[in-house]
Design a protein around this motif. Structure first.
Motif, short mmCIF file in Angstrom:
data_model
loop_
_atom_site.label_atom_id
_atom_site.label_comp_id
_atom_site.label_asym_id
_atom_site.label_seq_id
_atom_site.Cartn_x
_atom_site.Cartn_y
_atom_site.Cartn_z
N ALA A 62 56.48 -32.44 5.70
CA ALA A 62 56.92 -33.69 6.30
C ALA A 62 57.52 -33.47 7.68
O ALA A 62 57.33 -34.28 8.59
N SER A 63 58.26 -32.38 7.87
CA SER A 63 58.88 -32.14 9.18
C SER A 63 57.82 -31.90 10.25
O SER A 63 57.93 -32.41 11.37
N GLU A 64 56.78 -31.13 9.92
CA GLU A 64 55.69 -30.95 10.87
C GLU A 64 54.96 -32.26 11.14
O GLU A 64 54.57 -32.55 12.28
N THR A 65 54.75 -33.04 10.09
CA THR A 65 54.07 -34.32 10.22
C THR A 65 54.84 -35.26 11.14
O THR A 65 54.27 -35.92 12.02
N ARG A 66 56.15 -35.33 10.93
CA ARG A 66 56.98 -36.19 11.78
C ARG A 66 56.88 -35.79 13.25
O ARG A 66 56.79 -36.65 14.14
N ALA A 67 56.88 -34.48 13.52
CA ALA A 67 56.82 -34.02 14.90
C ALA A 67 55.52 -34.44 15.58
O ALA A 67 55.51 -34.81 16.76
N VAL A 68 54.41 -34.42 14.83
CA VAL A 68 53.13 -34.85 15.41
C VAL A 68 53.16 -36.35 15.70
O VAL A 68 52.73 -36.80 16.78
N ILE A 69 53.64 -37.13 14.77
CA ILE A 69 53.66 -38.58 14.96
C ILE A 69 54.59 -38.96 16.11
O ILE A 69 54.29 -39.85 16.91
N GLU A 70 55.72 -38.27 16.21
CA GLU A 70 56.63 -38.52 17.33
C GLU A 70 55.94 -38.20 18.66
O GLU A 70 56.12 -38.91 19.65
N ALA A 71 55.15 -37.13 18.68
CA ALA A 71 54.42 -36.79 19.90
C ALA A 71 53.42 -37.89 20.26
O ALA A 71 53.26 -38.25 21.44
N ALA A 72 52.76 -38.45 19.26
CA ALA A 72 51.83 -39.55 19.50
C ALA A 72 52.56 -40.79 20.01
O ALA A 72 52.08 -41.48 20.92
N ARG A 73 53.72 -41.07 19.44
CA ARG A 73 54.50 -42.24 19.88
C ARG A 73 54.97 -42.07 21.32
O ARG A 73 54.86 -43.01 22.13
N ARG A 74 55.46 -40.87 21.65
CA ARG A 74 55.92 -40.65 23.02
C ARG A 74 54.77 -40.76 24.02
O ARG A 74 54.93 -41.30 25.12
N ALA A 75 53.61 -40.23 23.65
CA ALA A 75 52.45 -40.27 24.54
C ALA A 75 51.76 -41.62 24.53
O ALA A 75 50.91 -41.89 25.39
N ASP A 76 52.10 -42.46 23.55
CA ASP A 76 51.46 -43.77 23.36
C ASP A 76 49.95 -43.60 23.20
O ASP A 76 49.14 -44.29 23.83
N ARG A 77 49.56 -42.64 22.34
CA ARG A 77 48.16 -42.38 22.08
C ARG A 77 47.86 -42.57 20.60
O ARG A 77 48.69 -42.29 19.73
N ARG A 78 46.65 -43.03 20.32
CA ARG A 78 46.24 -43.32 18.95
C ARG A 78 46.11 -42.02 18.14
O ARG A 78 45.45 -41.08 18.55
N LEU A 79 46.76 -42.00 16.99
CA LEU A 79 46.70 -40.88 16.06
C LEU A 79 46.09 -41.36 14.77
O LEU A 79 46.61 -42.27 14.12
N GLY A 80 44.96 -40.75 14.37
CA GLY A 80 44.32 -41.08 13.11
C GLY A 80 44.28 -39.87 12.20
O GLY A 80 44.18 -38.73 12.68
N VAL A 81 44.39 -40.10 10.91
CA VAL A 81 44.31 -39.04 9.92
C VAL A 81 43.18 -39.40 8.96
O VAL A 81 43.05 -40.55 8.54
N ASP A 82 42.38 -38.41 8.59
CA ASP A 82 41.17 -38.67 7.81
C ASP A 82 41.50 -38.81 6.32
O ASP A 82 41.06 -38.01 5.49
N LEU A 83 42.25 -39.86 5.99
CA LEU A 83 42.52 -40.21 4.59
C LEU A 83 41.39 -41.15 4.16
O LEU A 83 41.54 -42.36 4.05
N CYS A 84 40.24 -40.53 3.91
CA CYS A 84 38.98 -41.27 3.88
C CYS A 84 38.75 -42.08 2.62
O CYS A 84 38.00 -43.06 2.65
N TYR A 85 39.36 -41.72 1.49
CA TYR A 85 39.03 -42.42 0.25
C TYR A 85 39.50 -43.86 0.25
O TYR A 85 38.92 -44.70 -0.44
N ARG A 86 40.53 -44.17 1.02
CA ARG A 86 40.96 -45.57 1.11
C ARG A 86 39.91 -46.45 1.78
O ARG A 86 39.98 -47.67 1.72
N HIS A 87 38.92 -45.82 2.44
CA HIS A 87 37.88 -46.57 3.12
C HIS A 87 36.63 -46.79 2.26
O HIS A 87 35.65 -47.37 2.74
N THR A 88 36.64 -46.34 1.02
CA THR A 88 35.51 -46.62 0.13
C THR A 88 35.52 -48.09 -0.26
O THR A 88 36.58 -48.73 -0.35
#
Length: 339
Positions: free
Chosen positions: A108-134
């Motif tokens: 979770a700590s690593e995950t939070r750091a990535v999302i915070e980086a995306a928020r600061r950069a204001d760039r779209r971050l997607g994660v391939d949690l693909c089964y919800r798209h079935t």
């Protein structure tokens, strides 16, 4: 790496071109949303296979050799789990949108750091949690969210894989973050949280096994069988079972059952398939089919991300859902607050 303003067809790089990376590449090529401009993989066979799918793309065999000043809008990451967080942060800090294979990070700590980086950069971050798209998962979600099932009080989740990973890093906890629970259980945890609209979770615990031996806390080996349970507010009980190399009698058993006071809904794979799913609404001894194959769902998450990048690619709060999944996995592994 450097970014440029997204045009109608964003230019994408692919970091990791193994099977899953190439599958997502093909989905994006078929959709026509993006241009594949760069391919990078240290395995020559994988890189050659990807280059055959995107003959106009530049190929680089070593991530360390990626040249500066690349005119990219986004990066698709399909590398070993231990590399995800650092690679995603570097790309985001360079101004690129990122689409990353699950898990986004090992904790979770690593995950939070990535999302915070995306928020600061204001760039779209997607994660391939693909089964919800079935189509099957979407049909089940509609039953739950519409109230058709009444109050959902219990959820049963299963993902047994008769095979195990064929890469050595999967079985090194320092590189993978865990075994079958983070590999397969990530999809199950995400399905439960997503269908239920991400309620708070507590009372999480798990029993982890390696070749039939129960593992103690902070083991130096990964689990190949996990039995877990947790509670979703205001009181939905969830049971989860997942495994590698189980004698399942078929390639895979993948199921998600949502039990409510006015009926149940379930997602299940067909004849051991990793790709074909049905959804059913259950009334006592009767079952009503809600969704069935064919359903070409594997690339939908990547295509959705690429279309968002084409539309500007700004940060979306949906990225925080990956942190909710990671936090619950940390609880199940008993590593609260640890990096």
């Amino acid at each position: 790496m450097s970014s440029r303003t997204a045009a109608s067809r964003p230019r994408l790089g692919f970091l990791g071109t193994g099977w899953i990376g190439r599958h997502r590449l093909q989905a994006l090529q078929q959709d026509g949303t993006a241009e594949v401009a760069l391919l990078c993989d240290s395995d020559p066979a994988s890189l050659d296979a990807a280059a055959a799918l995107a003959p106009g793309a530049r190929t680089v065999p070593d991530p360390a050799d990626l040249p500066a000043g690349l005119a990219l809008d986004g990066l698709v990451i399909a590398t070993p789990s231990a590399l995800h967080a650092a690679q995603a942060r570097a790309a985001l800090e360079a101004g690129l949108a990122v689409f990353c294979q699950k898990p986004l990070a090992r904790s979770a700590s690593e995950t939070r750091a990535v999302i915070e980086a995306a928020r600061r950069a204001d760039r779209r971050l997607g994660v391939d949690l693909c089964y919800r798209h079935t189509a099957a998962a979407r049909a089940v979600a509609r039953q739950v969210r519409s109230g058709a099932l009444g109050e959902v009080y219990a959820i049963d989740l299963v993902f047994h894989n008769a095979y195990g990973p064929d890469k050595a890093w999967f079985r090194d906890p320092a590189l993978s973050g865990g075994g079958c629970l983070i590999d397969l259980g990530t999809h199950l945890v995400d399905l439960a949280l997503w269908v239920m609209d991400f309620p708070a979770a507590d009372e999480a615990s798990a029993r982890l096994y390696a070749q039939g031996r129960r593992l103690g806390p902070a083991p130096d080996e990964v689990e190949d069988h996990a039995l877990a349970q947790f509670t979703l507010a205001p009181g939905t009980s969830v049971r989860l079972a997942c495994s590698w190399n189980l004698s399942a009698g078929r390639d895979a058993v993948i199921e998600a059952h949502f039990h409510g006071t006015r009926g149940s809904a379930r997602l299940a794979n067909v004849d051991g398939s990793f790709y074909d799913f049905v959804a059913e609404r259950c009334h006592g001894t009767r079952a009503e089919r809600l969704a069935e194959p064919p359903d070409d769902w594997g690339g939908r998450a990547a295509v959705r991300w690429a279309r968002a990048v084409a539309a500007g690619g700004r940060f979306d709060d949906e990225a925080w859902q990956a942190l909710r999944v990671a936090e619950l996995l940390d609880q199940l592994y008993g590593r609260h607050g640890r990096p």
